[in-house]
Write a protein that holds these residues in place. Structure first.
Motif, PDB file in Angstrom:
ATOM      1  N   THR A  46       7.159  -6.004  -2.857  1.00  0.00           N
ATOM      2  CA  THR A  46       7.388  -5.801  -1.432  1.00  0.00           C
ATOM      3  C   THR A  46       8.587  -6.592  -0.940  1.00  0.00           C
ATOM      4  OG1 THR A  46       5.875  -7.595  -0.957  1.00  0.00           O
ATOM      5  CG2 THR A  46       4.976  -5.376  -0.942  1.00  0.00           C
ATOM      6  N   THR A  47       9.136  -7.433  -1.805  1.00  0.00           N
ATOM      7  CA  THR A  47      10.185  -8.321  -1.321  1.00  0.00           C
ATOM      8  C   THR A  47      11.445  -7.567  -0.914  1.00  0.00           C
ATOM      9  OG1 THR A  47      10.632  -8.693  -3.646  1.00  0.00           O
ATOM     10  CG2 THR A  47       9.502 -10.448  -2.467  1.00  0.00           C
ATOM     11  N   VAL A  48      11.730  -6.444  -1.575  1.00  0.00           N
ATOM     12  CA  VAL A  48      12.964  -5.723  -1.250  1.00  0.00           C
ATOM     13  C   VAL A  48      12.755  -4.725  -0.110  1.00  0.00           C
ATOM     14  CG1 VAL A  48      13.955  -5.955  -3.554  1.00  0.00           C
ATOM     15  CG2 VAL A  48      12.478  -3.995  -3.020  1.00  0.00           C
ATOM     16  N   PHE A  49      11.532  -4.635   0.379  1.00  0.00           N
ATOM     17  CA  PHE A  49      11.231  -3.683   1.437  1.00  0.00           C
ATOM     18  C   PHE A  49      10.983  -4.443   2.733  1.00  0.00           C
ATOM     19  CE2 PHE A  49       7.959  -1.366   3.874  1.00  0.00           C
ATOM     20  CZ  PHE A  49       8.684  -0.223   4.162  1.00  0.00           C
ATOM     21  N   ALA A  50      11.671  -4.076   3.784  1.00  0.00           N
ATOM     22  CA  ALA A  50      11.513  -4.786   5.051  1.00  0.00           C
ATOM     23  C   ALA A  50      10.434  -4.100   5.881  1.00  0.00           C
ATOM     24  CB  ALA A  50      12.838  -4.813   5.802  1.00  0.00           C
ATOM     25  N   LEU A  51       9.207  -4.605   5.746  1.00  0.00           N
ATOM     26  CA  LEU A  51       8.093  -3.988   6.475  1.00  0.00           C
ATOM     27  C   LEU A  51       8.323  -4.036   7.986  1.00  0.00           C
ATOM     28  CD1 LEU A  51       5.278  -2.691   6.380  1.00  0.00           C
ATOM     29  CD2 LEU A  51       4.298  -4.993   6.443  1.00  0.00           C
ATOM     30  N   ASP A  52       8.890  -5.138   8.455  1.00  0.00           N
ATOM     31  CA  ASP A  52       9.133  -5.268   9.896  1.00  0.00           C
ATOM     32  C   ASP A  52       9.984  -4.119  10.428  1.00  0.00           C
ATOM     33  OD1 ASP A  52       7.687  -7.488  10.066  1.00  0.00           O
ATOM     34  OD2 ASP A  52       9.346  -8.860  10.531  1.00  0.00           O
ATOM     35  N   THR A  53      11.057  -3.844   9.695  1.00  0.00           N
ATOM     36  CA  THR A  53      11.964  -2.778  10.137  1.00  0.00           C
ATOM     37  C   THR A  53      11.265  -1.428  10.071  1.00  0.00           C
ATOM     38  OG1 THR A  53      13.729  -4.073   9.129  1.00  0.00           O
ATOM     39  CG2 THR A  53      14.259  -1.811   9.777  1.00  0.00           C
ATOM     40  N   TRP A  54      10.574  -1.199   8.968  1.00  0.00           N
ATOM     41  CA  TRP A  54       9.848   0.055   8.801  1.00  0.00           C
ATOM     42  C   TRP A  54       8.825   0.226   9.922  1.00  0.00           C
ATOM     43  CZ3 TRP A  54       4.727   1.397   8.226  1.00  0.00           C
ATOM     44  CH2 TRP A  54       4.465   2.699   7.781  1.00  0.00           C
ATOM     45  N   SER A  55       8.078  -0.853  10.193  1.00  0.00           N
ATOM     46  CA  SER A  55       7.008  -0.786  11.201  1.00  0.00           C
ATOM     47  C   SER A  55       7.558  -0.558  12.604  1.00  0.00           C
ATOM     48  CB  SER A  55       6.200  -2.089  11.207  1.00  0.00           C
ATOM     49  OG  SER A  55       5.530  -2.268   9.999  1.00  0.00           O
ATOM     50  N   ARG A  56       8.691  -1.170  12.882  1.00  0.00           N
ATOM     51  CA  ARG A  56       9.166  -1.171  14.262  1.00  0.00           C
ATOM     52  C   ARG A  56       9.365   0.250  14.790  1.00  0.00           C
ATOM     53  NH1 ARG A  56      13.556  -4.386  13.777  1.00  0.00           N
ATOM     54  NH2 ARG A  56      12.162  -6.149  13.493  1.00  0.00           N
TER      55      ARG A  56
ATOM     56  N   ALA B 299       4.132   8.607   2.030  1.00  0.00           N
ATOM     57  CA  ALA B 299       4.045   8.514   0.567  1.00  0.00           C
ATOM     58  C   ALA B 299       3.774   9.888  -0.038  1.00  0.00           C
ATOM     59  CB  ALA B 299       2.946   7.527   0.170  1.00  0.00           C
ATOM     60  N   VAL B 300       2.834  10.615   0.558  1.00  0.00           N
ATOM     61  CA  VAL B 300       2.499  11.935   0.014  1.00  0.00           C
ATOM     62  C   VAL B 300       3.603  12.947   0.337  1.00  0.00           C
ATOM     63  CG1 VAL B 300       0.809  13.810   0.017  1.00  0.00           C
ATOM     64  CG2 VAL B 300       0.035  11.437   0.154  1.00  0.00           C
ATOM     65  N   ALA B 301       4.154  12.854   1.523  1.00  0.00           N
ATOM     66  CA  ALA B 301       5.190  13.804   1.941  1.00  0.00           C
ATOM     67  C   ALA B 301       6.440  13.687   1.069  1.00  0.00           C
ATOM     68  CB  ALA B 301       5.548  13.587   3.410  1.00  0.00           C
ATOM     69  N   ALA B 302       6.684  12.487   0.508  1.00  0.00           N
ATOM     70  CA  ALA B 302       7.847  12.298  -0.361  1.00  0.00           C
ATOM     71  C   ALA B 302       7.743  13.172  -1.610  1.00  0.00           C
ATOM     72  CB  ALA B 302       7.973  10.821  -0.751  1.00  0.00           C
ATOM     73  N   ASN B 303       6.525  13.555  -1.977  1.00  0.00           N
ATOM     74  CA  ASN B 303       6.324  14.432  -3.141  1.00  0.00           C
ATOM     75  C   ASN B 303       6.302  15.913  -2.768  1.00  0.00           C
ATOM     76  OD1 ASN B 303       5.581  11.830  -4.094  1.00  0.00           O
ATOM     77  ND2 ASN B 303       4.468  12.785  -5.783  1.00  0.00           N
TER      78      ASN B 303
ATOM     79  N   VAL C 115       6.278   2.118  -1.191  1.00  0.00           N
ATOM     80  CA  VAL C 115       6.664   0.762  -0.760  1.00  0.00           C
ATOM     81  C   VAL C 115       5.986   0.344   0.539  1.00  0.00           C
ATOM     82  CG1 VAL C 115       8.840   0.424  -1.990  1.00  0.00           C
ATOM     83  CG2 VAL C 115       8.808   1.737   0.149  1.00  0.00           C
ATOM     84  N   ALA C 116       5.870   1.260   1.476  1.00  0.00           N
ATOM     85  CA  ALA C 116       5.249   0.873   2.752  1.00  0.00           C
ATOM     86  C   ALA C 116       3.761   0.579   2.545  1.00  0.00           C
ATOM     87  CB  ALA C 116       5.443   1.977   3.793  1.00  0.00           C
TER      88      ALA C 116
END
Lengths: 313, 313
Positions: A6-16, A72-76, A299-300
């Motif tokens: 999770t370190t390379v994924f910015a949850l804050d940015t994704w969540s915002r 996650a599912v939609a990416a497939n 990742v999310a």
């Protein structure tokens, strides 16, 4: 065993951006202006209590789980963002109604939530009761729009999942066991079953509802069900840990309340250290099933699982 | 203007078999035995309170309206009896939950219903609150079976109708207006709007849900919506009349309660005679729209409308 990724994924940015969407949607949908094709507008006083209960509050963990599972599912394959946003709001309405009813004098008798007077303190008990009831109904309204934005097969599946997660074999059932178990010795299995219903069912339901908006493969669905079960349980274990390790200011609610109320908790049953190890093991389990899900972009979901277990409040 | 055509139709006989079906179905579906494909059984104590609230009680008017509307439409085409039976039980669960919450101390504070202690008297307030909440969720569970017995388009439509009939722009909204209006002068329009929400929405919803189980023509659907609106309103006008003309023993509840509580009623607003004339006019209206519906078999709907208006309790 998963390495933390999770370190390379910015949850804050994704969540915002997702939280902004959810807040806007709730603002639009919890309203007296009959936006859903209704004949009558809802009474303004009731809607005011509903809005007070829902808007500007909470971590919105359940909506974020819906949206992350959908992505996650939609990416497939093919997602349905309109359905996912509705599902995200619907699970939050169910969560919000359960807090309103839970806070009432006949239940936990709480006067403050998120630093504000609880709904029955602000609007009276009768209004709190009705606002909770109406929020539950509104959740199912959101899942069944009158336009063509959500395929009816998805509408039906989402209603089915939400009803089961909220009802007597889900959240409401867990609350009933919780009420009945104060002061009673529970085994670890009984404690786990109570929490699986009380908080786990809606958390897992959020993940599965998000997935079901995007036509998941059986493999992906099974993995996300297992992921949802693991973080649903972890959420409660961590809640019990924080109740003894955090102070009230950090928690935003009264710390030590479980022990004061003689409520069985993971900490009282297993001890603090074993509870902490258990929470980490559940996190590992959640991440491992994602590895085996066949999903390309998790990742999310991984970051949310990490947040659930390693949160400070 | 319709001539009364209910004399050759034996409503009692028609109702008896339908009521038996509904009772059996409720008995089967309001249970802790996880019959709906659930992972966990529901907690027994909660289900006991739910069953107490639902079984062996009431006139079951709403389920009968669902089944009669379904049969009327199905006579012209293809019905789905499995869907109609589920819808019949679902509307009754919503009605039952509303009574449980309505009887609670913070609302009407009633201790007796149908000659039995109310749910909160029997099981405690917290259990009554949770049982009502769980009954609402169960209604949506019933509408979304996991098997193939109900087409998903019908499931989605039924959930949509029920959520709107039960929520803030329906039943819950009407109760909120009712609470807020005690002791206030209402105009006839305001009184009508309150009752359209409080009782009319679910009665009309029952009719429309039954129709939607059998793929109605737009003409039939519009007629049944109008029929449902007329009898929904008539039901409340007659309730207000009976509150002053019947005695408590006949009513099975305390007569004269509305006046004692200073609640606005049709009788207090229009007078008794005008209220009686209004109820008869609504009956005529309901029968007239059936004449124009294009439906071949409306005898049960006609007899139910007659029963709603000319009942003694």
């Amino acid at each position: 065993m998963s390495a933390p990724s999770t370190t390379v994924f910015a949850l804050d940015t994704w969540s915002r951006t997702r939280l902004a969407q959810v807040e806007q949607a709730l603002e639009r949908w919890v309203t007296a202006d009959a936006p859903l094709g209704l004949d009558h507008g809802a009474p303004a006083a009731l809607v005011e209590a509903m809005r007070y209960a829902v808007l500007d509050g909470g971590k919105r963990l359940r909506p974020l789980l819906v949206l992350a599972a959908h992505e996650a599912v939609a990416a497939n394959g093919h997602g349905c963002p309109a359905a996912a946003l509705r599902a995200a709001c619907a699970v939050e309405l169910i969560h919000a109604y359960s807090l309103v009813h839970d806070d009432m004098p006949c239940m936990d008798n709480d006067v403050l939530r998120r630093g504000k007077p609880t709904v029955h303190v602000q609007f009276g008990e009768a209004s709190a009761l009705l606002a909770g009831d109406a929020l539950q109904a509104l959740a199912f309204e959101l899942l069944t729009p009158l336009d063509e934005s959500v395929p009816c097969a998805v509408q039906a599946r989402l209603c089915s999942l939400l009803a089961r997660a909220a009802g007597s074999a889900g959240m409401a059932g867990g609350q009933a066991i919780d009420l009945a178990s104060v002061g009673l010795p529970l085994t670890e299995n009984q404690l786990r079953e109570m929490h699986q219903l009380k908080t786990g069912a809606l958390l897992q339901g959020s993940v599965v509802m998000g997935a079901q908006c995007a036509n998941p493969t059986p493999q992906a669905l099974a993995a996300l069900e297992a992921y949802g079960a693991a973080i649903g349980l972890a959420f409660q274990v961590v809640d019990d840990i924080l109740d003894v390790t955090a102070d009230s200011a950090t928690l935003g609610k009264t710390a030590g309340k479980d022990a004061d109320n003689d409520k069985p908790t993971y900490v009282s049953l297993m001890g603090l250290q074993a509870s902490q190890a258990y929470a980490q093991a559940l996190l590992t389990q959640a991440l491992d099933v994602l590895d085996a899900s066949g999903l390309l972009d998790t990742v999310a979901l991984r970051a949310l699982a990490d947040m659930v277990v390693n949160r400070a409040h």
